[in-house]
Design an enzyme around this catalytic site. Structure first.
Site, PDB file in Angstrom:
ATOM      1  N   THR A  44       1.083  -9.076  -8.813  1.00 45.86           N
ATOM      2  CA  THR A  44       0.024  -8.815  -7.844  1.00 45.86           C
ATOM      3  C   THR A  44      -0.380  -7.349  -7.825  1.00 45.86           C
ATOM      4  O   THR A  44      -1.451  -7.004  -7.346  1.00 45.86           O
ATOM      5  CB  THR A  44       0.480  -9.221  -6.424  1.00 45.86           C
ATOM      6  OG1 THR A  44       1.722  -8.568  -6.127  1.00 45.86           O
ATOM      7  CG2 THR A  44       0.680 -10.726  -6.335  1.00 45.86           C
ATOM      8  N   SER A 147       4.671   1.536  -7.057  1.00 44.27           N
ATOM      9  CA  SER A 147       4.685   1.428  -5.599  1.00 44.27           C
ATOM     10  C   SER A 147       6.030   1.907  -5.042  1.00 44.27           C
ATOM     11  O   SER A 147       6.477   2.995  -5.378  1.00 44.27           O
ATOM     12  CB  SER A 147       4.363  -0.009  -5.177  1.00 44.27           C
ATOM     13  OG  SER A 147       4.177  -0.101  -3.785  1.00 44.27           O
ATOM     14  N   ARG A 310       0.952   1.642   1.445  1.00 46.24           N
ATOM     15  CA  ARG A 310       1.634   0.965   2.554  1.00 46.24           C
ATOM     16  C   ARG A 310       1.964   1.974   3.645  1.00 46.24           C
ATOM     17  O   ARG A 310       1.985   3.182   3.407  1.00 46.24           O
ATOM     18  CB  ARG A 310       2.916   0.286   2.067  1.00 46.24           C
ATOM     19  CG  ARG A 310       2.665  -0.760   1.004  1.00 46.24           C
ATOM     20  CD  ARG A 310       3.926  -1.545   0.715  1.00 46.24           C
ATOM     21  NE  ARG A 310       3.750  -2.450  -0.405  1.00 46.24           N
ATOM     22  CZ  ARG A 310       4.527  -3.490  -0.647  1.00 46.24           C
ATOM     23  NH1 ARG A 310       5.548  -3.755   0.144  1.00 46.24           N
ATOM     24  NH2 ARG A 310       4.312  -4.275  -1.676  1.00 46.24           N
ATOM     25  N   GLU A 392      -1.972  -7.246   5.148  1.00 44.04           N
ATOM     26  CA  GLU A 392      -0.899  -8.066   4.597  1.00 44.04           C
ATOM     27  C   GLU A 392       0.388  -7.859   5.388  1.00 44.04           C
ATOM     28  O   GLU A 392       0.629  -6.781   5.936  1.00 44.04           O
ATOM     29  CB  GLU A 392      -0.617  -7.684   3.148  1.00 44.04           C
ATOM     30  CG  GLU A 392      -1.762  -7.919   2.191  1.00 44.04           C
ATOM     31  CD  GLU A 392      -1.363  -7.572   0.764  1.00 44.04           C
ATOM     32  OE1 GLU A 392      -1.574  -8.411  -0.119  1.00 44.04           O
ATOM     33  OE2 GLU A 392      -0.826  -6.467   0.544  1.00 44.04           O
ATOM     34  N   GLU A 393       1.230  -8.866   5.364  1.00 43.79           N
ATOM     35  CA  GLU A 393       2.528  -8.813   6.053  1.00 43.79           C
ATOM     36  C   GLU A 393       3.444  -7.739   5.480  1.00 43.79           C
ATOM     37  O   GLU A 393       4.389  -7.302   6.134  1.00 43.79           O
ATOM     38  CB  GLU A 393       3.213 -10.183   5.962  1.00 43.79           C
ATOM     39  CG  GLU A 393       3.930 -10.488   4.666  1.00 43.79           C
ATOM     40  CD  GLU A 393       3.069 -10.506   3.412  1.00 43.79           C
ATOM     41  OE1 GLU A 393       3.608 -10.256   2.326  1.00 43.79           O
ATOM     42  OE2 GLU A 393       1.857 -10.774   3.523  1.00 43.79           O
TER      43      GLU A 393
END
Length: 554
Positions: A44, A147, A310, A392-393
């Site tokens: 993803t 990430s 994030r 997003e969670e």
């Protein structure tokens, strides 16, 4: 989930990656295209892996970059390519490899003017800013980052002209072409030596920091933050945003302290994550233990993962907020505060995000659009303004500018952190206190993700389930009101199953890297009910596996 005794503690010297050996492995180990684990595999968020495992090496980057060059030419994309990197040890050598290939293909490349680090949302912002009003000569981008992954990992992802994550069709094509190139020994891939590539006429220096920082006032109320004197703590977690915060604080005269400005590819300053690994996960209470311990020193504090897509929000009242809880607060606040947003602007959420979002969205009388996992599903809606917010969670989100136009089409942890300061400034209460208000009105959900074992064949069956294969009518004492294998918001396959009742739900999706499937579950009736949902979810999925045993054997 077995919690390591090291979780939340400072990293021990024996845990630190040997950077010299890692970079040596990057250049010396050559992947075998006949071994699946050594092939390019886009998940993803791009291709990720470690050079120690021959999963992220020079050949991978050369092949992926050349595949992107071929792809963008086939799509008529002939504008500049914005290239960004994070602070992982493998990002610098991967940057060199990628630039050599881009220069060899005569691609106009925009790199940071000081050879610094560039967060993912800044690349998205730059692409959109360049393409605004253009019909041709469109820009795209590459971000070299794994990430929040451990220090030994590297990663690379592609953002097409819409500025957000590439869709599955594009990534599958790039993945396939890259593996073909590796299988052919990279024959015919044009490259320019790094020193020449860096100084090539096609390589340009770009003021990423100045452009992004100056524009922040159009998406977050920076004046309110300054006027209220909100005391802010910021931890970049040694990531790509580390050199962005001083210009932000200076320009907007914020009462903020950057608690750690260290850049160290071993990430020795980190607290250890739940499994005993170093991981820059700003949503993990273990990785964030350091900032959480400072919570009394600030009105609100926040951190970002290594590429800043994030966010992790720390409040005096509640410590580290669960990502779902903060999404609910952000939605409730934004749709009231942003008076110029279009009336049609909806709330976007993934199928595994908390149902507290559904309840908040119903109260503010906005449309809820529930999509599969992956931020790519929010791109079109953010561009045309039909989504005011997409989240997003896993602690990733973005939202519109104050005037209702697009800000970024990739997750932006920087604005989500600054939004927490705006919320505190404008309401006089921190996001943790505001979430408590929400739970008093709608109930307090308990949410957890666990893993259950599954063979590759079982995972394949789970990914292709049809609703009629679920024969259960009840879950944890409540009637099942929906069994979904496609997302209600866009009818796209979710790659698994979601089962919903009035006061709870679970979703099961196969892992892309391990022989497990992930069970996301939530209950509005307490911990015992949550555990009952989790147990019955595994029973239900196992029955599906049993009924399809013939298919598994084949």
């Amino acid at each position: 989930m077995n919690i390591s005794p090291l979780a939340g503690k400072p990293a021990e010297p024996s845990m630190l990656v040997n950077v010299s050996r890692l970079i040596t492995a990057y250049y010396s180990e050559q992947p075998d295209a006949s071994i699946p684990a050594q092939c390019v595999a886009f998940g993803t968020s791009g291709h990720r892996g470690s050079a120690f495992d021959t999963a992220f090496n020079e050949w991978h980057i050369i092949a992926v970059t050349q595949a992107i060059c071929i792809y963008r030419k086939s799509q008529g994309i002939d504008g500049p390519l914005f290239l960004g990197i994070d602070t992982h040890a493998l990002s610098e050598p991967a940057f060199a490899s990628a630039l050599e290939v881009l220069a060899g293909n005569r691609v106009e490349v925009m790199i940071d003017r000081d050879r610094g680090y560039t967060p993912t949302p800044v690349i998205s912002h730059a692409i959109l800013a360049y393409n605004r009003g253009r019909k041709s000569g469109l820009a795209d981008g590459i971000v070299i980052t794994p990430s929040h992954n451990p220090p030994a990992d590297g990663g690379i992802k592609y953002n097409p002209p819409h500025g957000g994550p590439a869709d599955t069709k594009a990534t599958k094509w790039i993945e396939g072409q890259a593996n073909i190139l590796m299988g052919a020994g990279l024959l015919g891939v044009p490259r320019v030596p790094f020193a020449k590539a860096l100084n090539a006429s096609t390589t340009h220096r770009h003021n990423f920091i100045g452009n992004y920082v100056a524009d922040l006032q159009n998406v977050v109320d920076m004046r309110a933050i300054r006027a209220a004197g909100v005391k802010i703590g910021i931890d970049p977690l040694g990531g790509a945003g580390v050199h962005y915060w001083e210009p932000i604080v200076d320009r907007y005269q914020m009462n903020a302290t950057v608690v750690n400005q260290t850049i160290d590819p071993t990430f020795a300053f980190m607290r250890v994550d739940w499994d005993g690994k170093i991981r820059m996960d700003c949503s993990s209470p273990y990785a964030m233990a350091g900032l959480v311990s400072m919570r009394e020193s600030f009105d609100v504090a926040f951190a970002n993962d290594t590429d800043n897509d994030r966010h992790g929000i720390v409040t005096r009242s509640a410590g580290l907020l669960n990502p779902n809880h903060y999404l609910a607060v952000a939605i409730a606040y934004l749709f009231e505060a942003r008076e110029d947003w279009p009336d049609k602007a909806a709330v976007g959420k993934t199928v595994v995000s908390s149902s507290i979002i559904d309840r908040v969205t119903a109260k503010i009388a906005r449309r809820l659009v529930e999509v599969p996992v992956g931020f790519k599903w929010f791109v079109d809606g953010l561009i045309d303004g039909s989504f005011g917010f997409g989240g997003e969670e896993s602690a990733g989100a973005s939202f519109l500018r104050m005037n209702g136009s697009v800000w970024t089409t990739d997750k932006d942890g920087i604005i989500m952190g600054l939004l927490a300061a705006e919320v505190t400034a404008k309401t006089g209460r921190d996001p943790g206190e505001l979430y408590s208000d929400i739970t008093r009105e709608f109930g307090a959900p308990l949410y957890e993700r666990i893993d259950a074992p599954a063979t590759p064949q079982q995972k394949a069956i789970l990914a292709k389930l049809a609703p009629e294969q679920v024969h259960a009518t009840e879950l944890a004492g409540e009637p099942i009101i929906a069994a979904l294998t496609t997302a209600p918001g866009n009818n796209a396959a979710i790659g698994g199953l979601k089962v919903v009742t009035t006061n709870g739900w679970f979703a099961a999706r196969p892992s892309g890297t391990e022989d497990v499937y992930k069970i996301y579950a939530e209950s509005f009736r307490g911990l015992e009910h949550l555990h009952q949902i989790q147990a019955e979810a595994q029973i239900l999925i196992n029955r599906v596996f049993e009924r399809n045993s013939n298919q598994i054997e084949k």
